[in-house]
Design a protein around this motif. Sequence first.
Motif, short mmCIF file in Angstrom:
data_model
loop_
_atom_site.label_atom_id
_atom_site.label_comp_id
_atom_site.label_asym_id
_atom_site.label_seq_id
_atom_site.Cartn_x
_atom_site.Cartn_y
_atom_site.Cartn_z
N GLY A 206 -64.73 22.60 -15.90
CA GLY A 206 -63.95 22.94 -17.08
C GLY A 206 -62.48 23.19 -16.79
N VAL A 207 -61.96 22.59 -15.72
CA VAL A 207 -60.56 22.83 -15.34
C VAL A 207 -59.66 21.61 -15.55
CG1 VAL A 207 -61.19 24.65 -13.69
CG2 VAL A 207 -61.03 22.27 -12.91
N ALA A 208 -60.19 20.57 -16.18
CA ALA A 208 -59.40 19.34 -16.36
C ALA A 208 -58.56 19.36 -17.64
CB ALA A 208 -60.34 18.13 -16.37
N SER A 209 -58.97 20.12 -18.61
CA SER A 209 -58.28 20.14 -19.90
C SER A 209 -56.81 20.50 -19.75
CB SER A 209 -58.96 21.14 -20.84
OG SER A 209 -58.35 21.10 -22.10
N GLY A 210 -55.95 19.70 -20.37
CA GLY A 210 -54.52 19.94 -20.32
C GLY A 210 -53.83 19.44 -19.07
N ARG A 211 -54.58 18.86 -18.17
CA ARG A 211 -54.03 18.35 -16.91
C ARG A 211 -53.77 16.86 -16.99
NH1 ARG A 211 -53.04 21.86 -12.51
NH2 ARG A 211 -54.38 23.66 -12.72
N THR A 212 -52.82 16.39 -16.20
CA THR A 212 -52.62 14.96 -15.99
C THR A 212 -53.25 14.65 -14.64
OG1 THR A 212 -50.58 14.97 -17.26
CG2 THR A 212 -50.94 13.09 -15.79
N VAL A 213 -54.15 13.66 -14.64
CA VAL A 213 -54.92 13.34 -13.44
C VAL A 213 -55.08 11.84 -13.28
CG1 VAL A 213 -56.25 15.49 -13.55
CG2 VAL A 213 -57.14 13.43 -14.64
N THR A 214 -55.55 11.46 -12.10
CA THR A 214 -56.02 10.12 -11.86
C THR A 214 -57.32 10.23 -11.08
OG1 THR A 214 -55.38 7.87 -11.24
CG2 THR A 214 -54.80 9.64 -9.69
N SER A 215 -58.05 9.12 -11.00
CA SER A 215 -59.34 9.08 -10.32
C SER A 215 -59.75 7.63 -10.21
CB SER A 215 -60.39 9.84 -11.15
OG SER A 215 -60.63 9.15 -12.38
N GLN B 78 -52.47 5.75 -11.56
CA GLN B 78 -51.40 5.84 -10.57
C GLN B 78 -52.00 6.19 -9.22
OE1 GLN B 78 -48.21 7.89 -13.68
NE2 GLN B 78 -48.47 8.79 -11.67
N GLU B 79 -51.29 5.81 -8.18
CA GLU B 79 -51.71 6.11 -6.81
C GLU B 79 -51.89 7.62 -6.58
OE1 GLU B 79 -49.98 4.65 -2.65
OE2 GLU B 79 -48.53 5.85 -3.77
N LYS C 287 -58.42 6.19 -5.00
CA LYS C 287 -59.31 5.42 -4.11
C LYS C 287 -58.78 5.45 -2.68
CE LYS C 287 -56.67 1.38 -5.53
NZ LYS C 287 -56.70 0.14 -6.26
N PRO C 288 -59.57 4.90 -1.74
CA PRO C 288 -59.14 4.91 -0.34
C PRO C 288 -57.74 4.33 -0.10
CG PRO C 288 -61.45 4.38 -0.43
CD PRO C 288 -60.95 4.40 -1.87
N ASP C 289 -57.35 3.31 -0.83
CA ASP C 289 -56.01 2.73 -0.63
C ASP C 289 -54.90 3.75 -0.88
OD1 ASP C 289 -57.20 0.30 -0.06
OD2 ASP C 289 -56.70 -0.62 -1.99
N PRO D 30 -52.86 7.46 2.07
CA PRO D 30 -51.61 7.91 2.69
C PRO D 30 -50.80 8.83 1.78
CG PRO D 30 -51.99 5.61 3.19
CD PRO D 30 -53.03 6.00 2.16
N ALA D 31 -50.64 8.47 0.53
CA ALA D 31 -49.89 9.31 -0.42
C ALA D 31 -50.64 10.61 -0.70
CB ALA D 31 -49.63 8.55 -1.72
N PHE D 32 -51.97 10.51 -0.86
CA PHE D 32 -52.80 11.68 -1.16
C PHE D 32 -52.74 12.71 -0.04
CE2 PHE D 32 -57.06 13.72 -0.91
CZ PHE D 32 -57.05 14.39 -2.13
#
Length: 183
Positions: free
Chosen positions: A124-133, A151-152, A164-166, A169-171
């Motif tokens: 329940g912590v995703a609401s109001g967040r900007t995320v990728t997956s 986005q990466e 994803k795995p690609d 490096p940025a993560f």
Amino acid sequence: MTMATQLNGARVAFVATDGVEQVELDQPWAAVTDAGGQPELISLADGKIQAFNHLDHGDTRQVDRVLDDVDADDYVALVLPGGVANGDFVRVDHRAVSFVKDFFTAGKPVGVICHGGWVLIEAGVASGRTVTSWPSLQTDFRNAGAEWVDQELVVDENLVTSRKPDDLPAFTKAVVEKIAAAV
């Protein structure tokens, strides 16, 4: 401050179980270690977990601690690696969900990649967040009240997400930077 000492021994919880995507566990783990942190593998049960390279068996990893024996107060940050089975198994474990919530309540850094995002939704912590997956989670995130972007890397306050795995490096760079800022 050198890369090898910037985390100054900070303990970082990695929550994973069978089905974890090996590279998404190993690369952030190595980055935390290389930066002077102390990663710990937290899992649903004691023993070893089976990592995967997509659909193929990878290596096993020794569990350091089980969820029954940990508290978010003992860690500076949290990392949730991906893997379809891993994300699914972790999100249905009430102990894991509670552990994740505690990091958000405390405002601690959290790094999540790929299918690890399911745990954020369940907590329940995703609401109001900007995320990728991983792209297949975008509807789940939107239904949970998050803004999903392709986005990466997305950094939203103390939450770092990648697809994803690609993107590793940025993560890993962003996760180490967030942890270093919290030490």
